[in-house]
Structures are given as structure tokens and as C-alpha cells.
Write a protein that holds these residues in place. Structure first.
Motif, PDB file in Angstrom:
ATOM      1  N   UNK A   1       0.672  -1.156   0.867  1.00 39.26           N
ATOM      2  CA  UNK A   1       0.146  -0.370   0.261  1.00 39.26           C
ATOM      3  C   UNK A   1       0.824   1.003  -0.048  1.00 39.26           C
ATOM      4  N   UNK A   2       2.144   0.892   0.258  1.00 39.81           N
ATOM      5  CA  UNK A   2       2.902   1.850  -0.221  1.00 39.81           C
ATOM      6  C   UNK A   2       3.108   2.857   1.004  1.00 39.81           C
ATOM      7  N   UNK A   3       2.512   2.302   2.196  1.00 39.39           N
ATOM      8  CA  UNK A   3       2.894   2.924   3.731  1.00 39.39           C
ATOM      9  C   UNK A   3       4.338   2.853   4.485  1.00 39.39           C
ATOM     10  N   UNK A   4       4.747   3.660   5.360  1.00 39.11           N
ATOM     11  CA  UNK A   4       5.910   3.613   6.054  1.00 39.11           C
ATOM     12  C   UNK A   4       5.544   3.492   7.429  1.00 39.11           C
ATOM     13  N   UNK A   5       5.854   2.229   8.070  1.00 37.04           N
ATOM     14  CA  UNK A   5       5.954   2.485   9.908  1.00 37.04           C
ATOM     15  C   UNK A   5       7.587   2.954   9.962  1.00 37.04           C
ATOM     16  N   UNK A   6       7.231   4.526  11.041  1.00 34.68           N
ATOM     17  CA  UNK A   6       8.188   4.947  10.909  1.00 34.68           C
ATOM     18  C   UNK A   6       8.796   4.001  12.823  1.00 34.68           C
ATOM     19  N   UNK A   7       9.680   3.252  13.563  1.00 33.23           N
ATOM     20  CA  UNK A   7      10.076   3.707  14.638  1.00 33.23           C
ATOM     21  C   UNK A   7      11.037   4.390  15.529  1.00 33.23           C
ATOM     22  N   UNK A   8       9.670   4.237  16.560  1.00 35.32           N
ATOM     23  CA  UNK A   8       9.969   5.703  17.216  1.00 35.32           C
ATOM     24  C   UNK A   8      11.213   5.741  18.452  1.00 35.32           C
TER      25      UNK A   8
ATOM     26  N   UNK B   1      13.290   4.822  10.158  1.00 34.25           N
ATOM     27  CA  UNK B   1      12.985   5.587  11.848  1.00 34.25           C
ATOM     28  C   UNK B   1      11.498   6.778  12.036  1.00 34.25           C
ATOM     29  N   UNK B   2      11.030   6.828  12.968  1.00 39.48           N
ATOM     30  CA  UNK B   2      10.581   8.391  13.805  1.00 39.48           C
ATOM     31  C   UNK B   2      12.027   9.211  14.562  1.00 39.48           C
ATOM     32  N   UNK B   3      12.311   9.501  13.647  1.00 38.14           N
ATOM     33  CA  UNK B   3      13.547  10.672  14.649  1.00 38.14           C
ATOM     34  C   UNK B   3      13.835  11.860  15.319  1.00 38.14           C
ATOM     35  N   UNK B   4      12.127  11.236  16.782  1.00 36.00           N
ATOM     36  CA  UNK B   4      12.369  12.802  17.590  1.00 36.00           C
ATOM     37  C   UNK B   4      13.153  13.318  18.126  1.00 36.00           C
ATOM     38  N   UNK B   5      12.860  14.576  17.626  1.00 38.16           N
ATOM     39  CA  UNK B   5      14.569  15.463  18.144  1.00 38.16           C
ATOM     40  C   UNK B   5      14.270  15.227  19.685  1.00 38.16           C
TER      41      UNK B   5
ATOM     42  N   UNK C   1      21.061   8.445   8.168  1.00 33.86           N
ATOM     43  CA  UNK C   1      20.529   9.200   7.509  1.00 33.86           C
ATOM     44  C   UNK C   1      19.244   8.738   6.559  1.00 33.86           C
ATOM     45  N   UNK C   2      19.701   7.176   5.902  1.00 32.91           N
ATOM     46  CA  UNK C   2      19.003   5.684   4.777  1.00 32.91           C
ATOM     47  C   UNK C   2      18.184   5.563   5.422  1.00 32.91           C
ATOM     48  N   UNK C   3      17.941   5.596   6.596  1.00 34.78           N
ATOM     49  CA  UNK C   3      16.923   4.733   7.062  1.00 34.78           C
ATOM     50  C   UNK C   3      15.325   5.922   7.967  1.00 34.78           C
ATOM     51  N   UNK C   4      15.897   7.141   8.315  1.00 36.52           N
ATOM     52  CA  UNK C   4      14.991   8.346   9.085  1.00 36.52           C
ATOM     53  C   UNK C   4      14.217   8.658   7.425  1.00 36.52           C
ATOM     54  N   UNK C   5      13.192   8.375   7.811  1.00 42.02           N
ATOM     55  CA  UNK C   5      11.706   9.116   7.542  1.00 42.02           C
ATOM     56  C   UNK C   5      10.316  10.457   7.459  1.00 42.02           C
ATOM     57  N   UNK C   6      10.821   9.931   8.818  1.00 45.22           N
ATOM     58  CA  UNK C   6       9.742  10.876   9.669  1.00 45.22           C
ATOM     59  C   UNK C   6      10.522  11.718  10.536  1.00 45.22           C
TER      60      UNK C   6
ATOM     61  N   UNK D   1      10.134  15.679   3.669  1.00 42.63           N
ATOM     62  CA  UNK D   1       8.949  15.697   4.846  1.00 42.63           C
ATOM     63  C   UNK D   1       8.575  16.098   5.729  1.00 42.63           C
ATOM     64  N   UNK D   2       7.846  15.722   6.188  1.00 44.99           N
ATOM     65  CA  UNK D   2       6.734  16.026   7.819  1.00 44.99           C
ATOM     66  C   UNK D   2       7.409  16.588   9.084  1.00 44.99           C
ATOM     67  N   UNK D   3       6.846  17.151   9.760  1.00 42.37           N
ATOM     68  CA  UNK D   3       8.142  17.779  10.163  1.00 42.37           C
ATOM     69  C   UNK D   3       6.942  17.755  12.150  1.00 42.37           C
ATOM     70  N   UNK D   4       6.941  16.687  12.739  1.00 43.66           N
ATOM     71  CA  UNK D   4       5.264  16.755  13.852  1.00 43.66           C
ATOM     72  C   UNK D   4       5.815  17.880  14.683  1.00 43.66           C
ATOM     73  N   UNK D   5       5.013  18.572  15.055  1.00 44.95           N
ATOM     74  CA  UNK D   5       5.228  19.580  16.564  1.00 44.95           C
ATOM     75  C   UNK D   5       4.195  18.314  17.687  1.00 44.95           C
TER      76      UNK D   5
END
Length: 309
Positions: free
Chosen positions: A182-189, A219-223, A241-246, A279-283
Motif C-alpha cells: 500500500x506504499x505505507x511506511x511504519x516509522x519506529x520511534x 526511523x521516526x527521529x524525534x529530536x 540518514x538513509x533510514x530516517x523517514x520522519x 517530509x513532515x515535521x511533527x510538532x
């Protein structure tokens, strides 16, 4: 602040309702050099969440989304989206389509508060995860979502670390098989909420993603979290970097908007921009000041740190 407390606090916002145009007029009277930029699209794609502007837009989430758009934001986040009624999911999706806005992450939430851990290798936990992934696919279609947050869970102290890692990789492969068509990406936090969480640092999540080897496991990279657990933000972003998607945002300490803590967000955002992040930068943070004044200050803070060009 854990995720449950964070969501609860942000949904408590309320108060006087002003229109977006009224806010713009008020902000224009301040001395801030960024006030005149209200409504202008940001350089990066920052995504507010429900409750962040409730004092200006009211309690309706769709009214809040419209207000976010009027202030220049082009994406939203909604961690609890999966558990909303289908009719509400569809309503949100239609508004985002109308405004040409993106949906950021929502959480693949099995309702276990992370304690039902995929590190154990237990079949019932993996089956529950797989079922939730399948349900998430249908929900994602209703709002054209692309990214879904996954937290593998707690350590299983009775098992060696390597066995736990293998169990997590096995579960993530099962999830990727569902999402990939489905072209979806699970991002592990990777989180800092408690030492009991299995994924504590970016290199561990990087390891999982490399082992799963799927475009649907990233990867979900939460700063905010990574500043707490490992620091060296730019170095670790480059390493993985090559695994960070969000990306998600929050200053430390306090988990409030940029400029309220120790992180030099202008430099971090500039670095991400130079690397070509689109990509999106989640607040995923709270407001440092209560009420309408805090909402105006939040927008001004993002104008300040977004001014890196």
C-alpha cells in the motif's frame, strides 16, 4: 511526560474563540519582525496537532485544521487518529484533501500502552500487532496517510538482548509485509519516556530497519527524545540518514516549542533542509504559555527557527 499524558494535556486546551483574521491583526501590532509572515507557508513542513490552537479556533478539530492552514501550516499530526470514529476519519481526510494538506503520523495503537511487548516473541502479541496493522491500512486510506508510528514495546528482562532484537525484527517484517503493498511506511520511534522501553537510541532502531530491509520500515527521529537519550543530534542524523523517514519536534527540557530550551533548532532545521528533507515535521510538544497568547508565541517561535535560508 509520556505519550498518554501529552495527548491528555493537549486536548484540554479551550477558551475564547477568535478568527484567524483577528489573530493576524493582533499579531501585526506586535514588535516581532515575524508577525507579518502569518499565513505564509513555512520553509519546512511543520505539522501541529489537535488542541494546539483551540483558543483561537475552538474545540472542533476540523476548525483547528483550517486555522492551521490559515497560519501557513501544510500538514497535521494526529496520534489518536486510528481510534477516531470512521465518520470523523473521513471528515478529516476530506478537509485535508480540500486544503491540499498532508497527514503526518498516527499511532498503530493496540491499546496496550507499550507494555504488550513484541520483544517477548509471544504469538498473541504479534498477532495483535498484525491485526492492528491491517486496521491501520484502512484508516490510512481515509486521510491519504503515508507514515504510521510503531513502538515495539518494553524490554523482556527474562530474555537476552539479542533474542529480544530478533523478536522485534520478526514482528516488524510482518508489519512491513502488510504496509508495503500500500506504499505505507511504519516509522519506529525511539523514546526516552522510560528506561523500560526497548528502543532507546537511534543506532538500535537503525539496526532493526537494516535487518527488516523494507521501504516500509524506517526511523521516526524525534529530536526531543534523542536530545535526552543520546545528544549529538546532527552526527546521529547523518549516521542514520538513509533510514530516517520522519521527524518530530520538541525542545528540551520541558517538551515545548522551539526556542524554549537548549536545542538550537534553527541549526537543526537548516541541516535537515540542506540534506534535502521534504517530509513532515511533527510538532509533538506542548505550548510553553497558556491560552491565546501562547498560541501566538508558538507560531512566532516557528517563524524564528524557520528563518534559516
Amino acid at each position: 511526560m509520556n505519550r498518554t499524558e501529552f495527548l491528555k494535556n493537549t486536548l484540554l486546551a479551550g477558551g475564547a474563540v477568535l478568527t484567524g483574521s483577528a489573530m493576524g491583526a493582533t499579531a501585526a501590532t506586535t514588535e516581532s519582525p515575524y508577525a507579518a509572515q502569518n499565513g505564509k507557508t513555512f520553509n519546512m513542513d511543520y505539522a501541529p496537532h489537535e488542541g494546539m490552537f483551540a483558543n483561537h479556533a475552538g474545540k472542533s478539530f476540523t476548525d483547528q485544521i483550517q486555522f492551521m492552514y490559515d497560519q501557513g501550516f501544510r500538514s497535521i499530526e494526529d496520534n489518536g487518529y486510528l481510534n477516531r470514529p470512521v465518520a470523523q476519519q473521513e471528515q478529516i481526510g476530506k478537509l485535508l484533501e480540500k486544503l491540499n494538506m498532508r497527514m503526518g503520523v498516527f499511532v498503530v495503537d493496540g491499546g496496550d500502552n507499550w507494555k504488550t511487548s513484541l520483544t517477548t516473541g509471544k504469538k498473541e502479541f504479534k498477532d495483535k500487532f498484525v491485526d492492528t496493522c491491517k486496521r491501520s491500512v484502512e484508516a490510512a486510506k481515509r486521510c491519504n496517510a503515508k507514515w504510521l508510528t510503531v513502538v515495539p514495546g518494553f524490554y523482556e528482562r527474562k530474555l537476552p538482548y539479542g533474542i529480544q532484537m530478533a523478536n522485534v525484527v520478526d514482528a516488524m517484517r510482518a508489519g512491513a509485509e502488510i504496509f508495503e503493498p500500500h506504499g505505507l511506511i511504519m516509522v519506529l520511534e525511539t523514546l526516552s519516556d522510560t528506561p523500560e522501553l526497548f528502543l532507546q537510541q537511534t543506532h538500535e532502531t537503525y539496526n532493526v530497519c537494516k535487518a527488516v530491509n523494507s521501504p516500509s520500515c524506517k526511523i521516526l527521529y524525534d529530536i526531543y527524545h534523542m536530545q535526552k537519550t543520546e545528544g549529538h543530534l546532527l552526527v546521529n542524523i547523518d549516521r542514520c540518514w538513509d533510514e530516517i523517514a520522519y521527524v518530530q519536534i520538541g525542545d528540551n527540557p520541558g517538551r515545548k516549542e522551539p526556542t524554549t530550551g537548549e536545542i538550537n533548532y534553527k541549526n537543526v532545521f537548516k541541516h535537515l533542509h540542506q540534506k534535502g528533507y521534504k517530509g513532515v515535521m511533527g510538532m509533538e510538544h506542548g505550548n510553553s504559555i497558556a491560552g491565546a497568547a501562547g498560541e501566538k508565541r508558538l507560531i512566532q517561535a516557528y517563524r524564528e527557527v524557520d528563518n534559516f535560508m
